[in-house]
Design a protein around this motif. Sequence first.
Motif, short mmCIF file in Angstrom:
data_model
loop_
_atom_site.label_atom_id
_atom_site.label_comp_id
_atom_site.label_asym_id
_atom_site.label_seq_id
_atom_site.Cartn_x
_atom_site.Cartn_y
_atom_site.Cartn_z
N LEU A 432 0.82 -1.21 0.00
CA LEU A 432 0.00 0.00 0.00
C LEU A 432 0.86 1.26 0.00
CD1 LEU A 432 -3.06 -0.69 2.34
CD2 LEU A 432 -3.05 -0.30 -0.12
N TRP A 433 1.96 1.23 0.75
CA TRP A 433 2.86 2.39 0.77
C TRP A 433 3.33 2.70 -0.65
CZ3 TRP A 433 5.02 5.84 4.36
CH2 TRP A 433 6.12 6.56 3.90
N HIS A 434 3.75 1.68 -1.38
CA HIS A 434 4.29 1.91 -2.72
C HIS A 434 3.21 2.35 -3.70
CE1 HIS A 434 8.25 0.72 -1.58
NE2 HIS A 434 7.89 -0.50 -1.25
N ILE A 435 1.98 1.85 -3.54
CA ILE A 435 0.87 2.29 -4.40
C ILE A 435 0.54 3.76 -4.12
CG2 ILE A 435 -1.61 2.01 -4.84
CD1 ILE A 435 -1.21 -1.01 -4.41
N ILE A 436 0.48 4.12 -2.84
CA ILE A 436 0.22 5.52 -2.47
C ILE A 436 1.36 6.42 -2.95
CG2 ILE A 436 -0.01 7.12 -0.51
CD1 ILE A 436 -1.36 4.76 1.03
N ASN A 437 2.59 5.96 -2.74
CA ASN A 437 3.76 6.74 -3.13
C ASN A 437 3.77 7.03 -4.64
OD1 ASN A 437 7.01 6.46 -3.99
ND2 ASN A 437 6.57 7.79 -2.25
N ARG A 438 3.40 6.04 -5.43
CA ARG A 438 3.38 6.22 -6.89
C ARG A 438 2.33 7.27 -7.28
NH1 ARG A 438 3.07 1.22 -11.24
NH2 ARG A 438 3.01 2.49 -13.15
N PHE A 439 1.19 7.24 -6.62
CA PHE A 439 0.13 8.22 -6.88
C PHE A 439 0.59 9.63 -6.48
CE2 PHE A 439 -3.77 10.24 -4.89
CZ PHE A 439 -4.28 10.72 -6.08
N VAL A 440 1.16 9.74 -5.29
CA VAL A 440 1.62 11.04 -4.80
C VAL A 440 2.73 11.59 -5.70
CG1 VAL A 440 2.79 12.21 -2.87
CG2 VAL A 440 0.94 10.58 -2.41
N GLN A 441 3.65 10.70 -6.10
CA GLN A 441 4.74 11.12 -7.00
C GLN A 441 4.17 11.68 -8.31
OE1 GLN A 441 8.49 10.79 -6.89
NE2 GLN A 441 7.95 12.24 -8.50
N GLY A 442 3.16 11.02 -8.84
CA GLY A 442 2.55 11.48 -10.09
C GLY A 442 1.90 12.84 -9.95
N VAL A 443 1.10 13.00 -8.89
CA VAL A 443 0.36 14.26 -8.71
C VAL A 443 1.31 15.41 -8.40
CG1 VAL A 443 -1.35 15.46 -7.30
CG2 VAL A 443 -1.79 13.12 -8.02
N LEU A 444 2.17 15.23 -7.41
CA LEU A 444 3.05 16.33 -7.03
C LEU A 444 4.11 16.59 -8.10
CD1 LEU A 444 3.47 15.71 -3.20
CD2 LEU A 444 1.99 17.35 -4.35
N GLY A 445 4.53 15.52 -8.79
CA GLY A 445 5.48 15.71 -9.90
C GLY A 445 4.88 16.50 -11.05
N TYR A 446 3.55 16.45 -11.18
CA TYR A 446 2.86 17.23 -12.22
C TYR A 446 2.92 18.72 -11.91
CZ TYR A 446 -1.10 19.15 -14.87
OH TYR A 446 -1.90 19.92 -15.68
N TYR A 447 2.80 19.06 -10.62
CA TYR A 447 2.78 20.47 -10.23
C TYR A 447 4.16 21.04 -9.91
CZ TYR A 447 -2.28 20.01 -10.03
OH TYR A 447 -3.58 19.80 -10.36
#
Length: 628
Positions: A432-447
Motif C-alpha cells: 500500500l505504501w508503494h501504491i500511495i507513493n506512486r500516486f503522490v509522486q505522479g500528482v506532485l510531480g505534475y505540479y
Amino acid sequence: MVDYEVTVFTGSLDHATTYNDVYIKLVGTDGESHRTRLIDYKGPLAFIKGAVSSFTVSCSVSIGKLVLIELDKQRFSLFPEEDWFPAKVEITSPEGDTYTVPIHRWITDSEVHRFREGTALRAFEDNHHLGRYSREKELKWRKKEYRMIELKLEGLANCKKKWKDMHHLNRAFWHKTHMADYVQKHWKEDVFFGYQYLNGINPMLIRRCTALPSNFPVTDNMVFLHGQSSLGEEMKKGNIFLVDYKLLDGVKPNVINRKKQYLMAPLVLLHKTPQDQLMPLAIQLKQTPADDNPIFFPTDSEYDWLMAKIFVRSADFNIHELNVHLLRTHLLAEVFTVSLLRNVPMVHPLYKLLIPHTRYTLQINIMARLLLISKTGVFTEYAASGGEGMITILRRSMSSMTYSSLCIPDDIAERGLEDVPNFHYRDDGLRLWHIINRFVQGVLGYYYKNDAEVKQDSELQKWISDIFVHGFLSKKSTGIPQSFTSVAELVKFVTMVIFTSSAQHAAVNSGQYDFDGWMPNAPSSLQRPPPTKKGTTNENTMLDTFPDVNTTVKGMATVWLLSKQSTDFVPLGQYPTHHFTEETPCKLMKEFQERLEGFEAHVKARNGNLGVPYTYLNPVEVENSVSL
C-alpha cells in the motif's frame, strides 16, 4: 451582451437543501459580472438535495478567463435562513471554455463567499489581485477557525464484583465476529500469542534481537533444554526476537473501583521455529532483574505461564491504545489536518490532494477527548494506564517517536523484519505504501517540476513548519523535516501523511474488537500484582487478577464502537468530492484506484489460503481518513 451558462450542483448530503435566494458573481481576468440572482423554471426547487440547475448570467463584455466566483444566499421574506451544501459550479463562457469551481462546503450564513476556479495554483503562480486577496482571506479565516490543540503532555456496566468463573465470563462475550470467536478459542496458545505480534493490532513493537538486553538475563539452558541449540546460534540465524515494554516502566497505575491496579513493563523473548511459527521463549514482567521478578518459561506450570502472558497482553493493550493508536494515528492526523487547514488554501494542489484524508478527523478526536480520555472518560476510568499514567505514557511516546518509524519501509528495515515469514501487516503495508507513493509522486510531480519550485512555495513551507513545531515540538532528533528542499522529500512526507491517515490507522484500529473484545486476551487493567515466585497460581488466581465485571464490560463496549465501520465509510482511493479538475491528476486518480483494485484481488486470493485471514489492509476495508 454575452451570456455565461452557470450550472449549480447541490450536494447529496442530508439537509443540503436551501430554499433561500442564491446570488452569484463571476470574476475574471478582464472584468466581472454583476451580482445576479439565480432563477430558473424550477423556482424554489433549484437548490434541493442532489439538484443540478442551470442559469444564464449576462455581461456587457467578456470577463476573460474565470478566476473565481462569489456566492451568497439570502433568506426569502419571513422564511428562515437555511444551511446549503453546494458541491460545485460549472461555468461555460461565450468563447466555449468550461470552468469547474469545486465547493463541497456548507454555507450557513448570508455573507459573500469566494470560491476559486478549480485549476490548482501554488502561491507564487497566483497573479490576479482578487485571487491573491481571496487566498489570503481564506487562510486568515482558517487560522481563526482551526487551532492546534495542546496535548498538555508536559504538565453489566455497574457491577464492581469479580468474575465468578470462566463460564460467567463466556456468557458476557455477547457479540462475536469470526476473528473474535477465533481469539476466544485460541487465546491461551503460544503460537497465537506470537502471531499477534505480527498480525494483531499492534505489530509495531517486535524487533529482531542480536544481543540480549543486560536486564534480561536469559541463558541457553533456560530456553534450550538438552543443548539442542543456543541463543547465540539462533541470533546469528536471525531467529530471535524481542518485545520490550520499557516505556511503561514506573508508570503510576490507576485506581478502579477503589482498588489499586497493576501495569507491568515486561520483556518478551520469541523464537522463530523451523515451522516458521513465532513462539514465546521467556517473559520477565518487570524491567529490573530480582529474586521476586522471576523469568517465566513455557515449561512452567500452566497458570504460571498463562499469568505471565496475561500481564504481557495487558501491557500491550495499554501501550497500543495510547501510543500506537491514539498518538501515532489520531493525534498525528489531527496535526496534519489542522496545519493544512490553517496554511493551505483550497486552490492549492496539496489541499486538493490531502483534504479527502482529513474527513471527520477533527470531529472524532474531539469526541475522543470528551468521551475516552477526559477526566471522566472510559479509558481514564477503566484502563490501568488511565489518569496520571496516561500523561506519562503519552509524554514518553512523544519523545521516542521518529519520522523513520512512521514510514513503513524504513521502520521494517530498522526493526530487522524484512524476511520474517507470515508477516501480513508488513507485506500488505509495504504494498500500500508503494501504491500511495506512486500516486503522490505522479500528482506532485505534475505540479512541481523541480526542487526550486518546492523551495519557493511559501504555503507548502508553512504547512511543514507548523507540523514540525506543533506536532513534533521542534525536536530535530525526530528526523521530521523543518522545511522541504526537494520534490523527493515532499513526496515521501505526503506519502507518510496519507499512509498514516488511512492504512496505518486501519491496521491498528479495525481489529480492536476482534483481538480485544475477549477480555482475557487483552485486559485493560489487572487488579492483583504478578506472582513473585513460581508455583503459586491457579484458575482462581487468574479470575481474581482479571478486571471487575464493570471494567470488562466498559472495555468490551468501547472497542466494539471503536472498530465498527461507519455508515458513510469511504474506502482508500475513492473521492466522492472532486477537487481536482485538470486532466492529468484525474487520470492519476483513476490509475491509483485501478492499482488498489488489483491489490484487493491479491489480498483476497492470499487470504483464501490462510487459516487466519489478514483483512485489515485490504483496500476496500481501509478508510480514506481517521474518521473513527
